[in-house]
Design an enzyme around this catalytic site. Structure first.
Site, PDB file in Angstrom:
ATOM      1  N   THR A  21       0.782  -0.949   0.071  1.00  0.00           N
ATOM      2  CA  THR A  21      -0.426   0.362  -0.358  1.00  0.00           C
ATOM      3  C   THR A  21       1.109   1.171   0.365  1.00  0.00           C
ATOM      4  OG1 THR A  21      -2.016   0.906   0.982  1.00  0.00           O
ATOM      5  CG2 THR A  21      -0.419   0.416   2.723  1.00  0.00           C
ATOM      6  N   ASN A  22       0.333   2.650   0.379  1.00  0.00           N
ATOM      7  CA  ASN A  22       0.719   3.629   0.592  1.00  0.00           C
ATOM      8  C   ASN A  22       0.885   4.498   1.352  1.00  0.00           C
ATOM      9  OD1 ASN A  22      -1.240   5.303  -0.811  1.00  0.00           O
ATOM     10  ND2 ASN A  22      -0.619   3.912  -2.457  1.00  0.00           N
ATOM     11  N   ARG A  23       1.185   5.372   1.569  1.00  0.00           N
ATOM     12  CA  ARG A  23       1.235   6.676   2.756  1.00  0.00           C
ATOM     13  C   ARG A  23       0.069   7.483   2.628  1.00  0.00           C
ATOM     14  NH1 ARG A  23       5.109   6.210   5.813  1.00  0.00           N
ATOM     15  NH2 ARG A  23       7.342   5.617   5.519  1.00  0.00           N
ATOM     16  N   ALA A  88      -4.539   7.488  -4.141  1.00  0.00           N
ATOM     17  CA  ALA A  88      -3.378   8.103  -4.461  1.00  0.00           C
ATOM     18  C   ALA A  88      -3.037   5.577  -4.934  1.00  0.00           C
ATOM     19  CB  ALA A  88      -2.445   7.903  -3.181  1.00  0.00           C
TER      20      ALA A  88
END
Ligand code: C5P
Length: 270
Positions: A21-23, A88
């Protein structure tokens, strides 16, 4: 007006318990939804996993993976006036999703093979493109050139370039520092401000584009509105905006409602 907004990260499963995943916190997309609702728009929010409560009045669709987000956007896009992709979305996902929890000794656990996720803006949106499409670009270097290349490649009307190297901007914080790029080469560099205020500036631009298109189309509708049901809403315009339409020459007051024609407008003859 009907607005589709995507927000948050995606999760790409590796096995039943792990994912990439991402932030992204989803705060920018949710701020856009709140601001659009406050202006009277009808908002559908497609969100990845976030820890935020649903803005009052929004229709929310929760998804996990990029593929699920693509499917949710594909099914909700027809009939929308504008799409703002603040999510995102992962560019890559694991080639294989293990059906069991990977163990330390598993060969697959040490070498991760990746494959491309669907690019929603480039591959899904053209099938039912709304009149206005806005993307976000988060970069750590060559911000503006990277963002303007994405604007071209993904056929966007606007791209909001997000400078992750600047303090107070980007993921998980309540403020953002962005530059809004348009199809005519315009670059509106905004100072650090709350995400809600950024949302207001982005929506001002969306309203200006929708209004410019409406003004352009109105003569074509003239004389055909013989009923008593108010003005004819112009048909959707497929494809990119023509040069000059998005030029920002329209001097709209800040805070123009995104609601399109309301019953009150009709009563006033607007
Ligand atoms: O990841 P990238 O920098 O290309 O993202 C730019 C824009 O494209 C963002 O608005 C993002 O939501 C969108 N995007 C997408 N599908 C992807 C990746 C990004 O629509 N798979």
């Amino acid at each position: 007006s009907k607005l589709l907004i995507s927000a948050g990260p995606t999760r790409e499963a590796l096995d039943p318990v792990r994912f990439l995943t991402n932030r992204s916190s989803g705060k920018m997309g949710f701020a856009l939804a709140e601001e659009a609702l406050a202006r009277g728009a009808e908002v559908t929010l497609v969100s990845g996993p976030v820890a935020l409560s649903t803005p009052r009045g929004a229709r929310r669709i929760d998804v996990e993976s990029a593929e699920q987000m693509a499917a949710a956007i594909k099914s909700t896009l027809p009939g929308m006036d504008a799409l703002i992709m603040a999510a995102a979305v992962a560019d890559f996902r694991p080639q294989n999703i293990a059906s069991h929890k990977l163990k330390k000794g598993d060969r697959n656990a040490a070498n991760l093979e990746l494959k491309r996720c669907p690019d929603i803006l480039a591959e899904v949106v053209p099938e039912a493109r709304p009149r206005v499409v806005v993307g976000f670009a988060m970069e750590t270097s060559e911000l503006l050139s990277g963002a303007s290349a994405k604007l071209e490649a993904k056929n966007l009307d606007l791209i909001v370039a997000n400078d992750l190297s600047q303090a107070g901007a980007g993921f998980a914080v309540d403020t953002n520092a962005v530059t809004i790029l348009d199809r005519d080469g315009g670059a509106d560099e905004l100072p650090l401000m709350s995400k809600r205020a950024v949302a207001g500036r982005v929506l001002d631009r969306v309203v200006a584009l929708l209004t410019a298109l409406l003004l352009l189309l109105l003569p074509a509708c003239g004389g055909e509105d013989n009923d008593d049901n108010g003005p004819t809403w112009p048909p959707s315009v497929a494809g990119p905006l023509q040069a000059g339409v998005a030029g920002g020459t329209l001097d709209l007051p800040v805070g123009v409602p995104l609601g399109g024609y309301t019953d009150r407008d009709r009563a006033l003859g607007n």
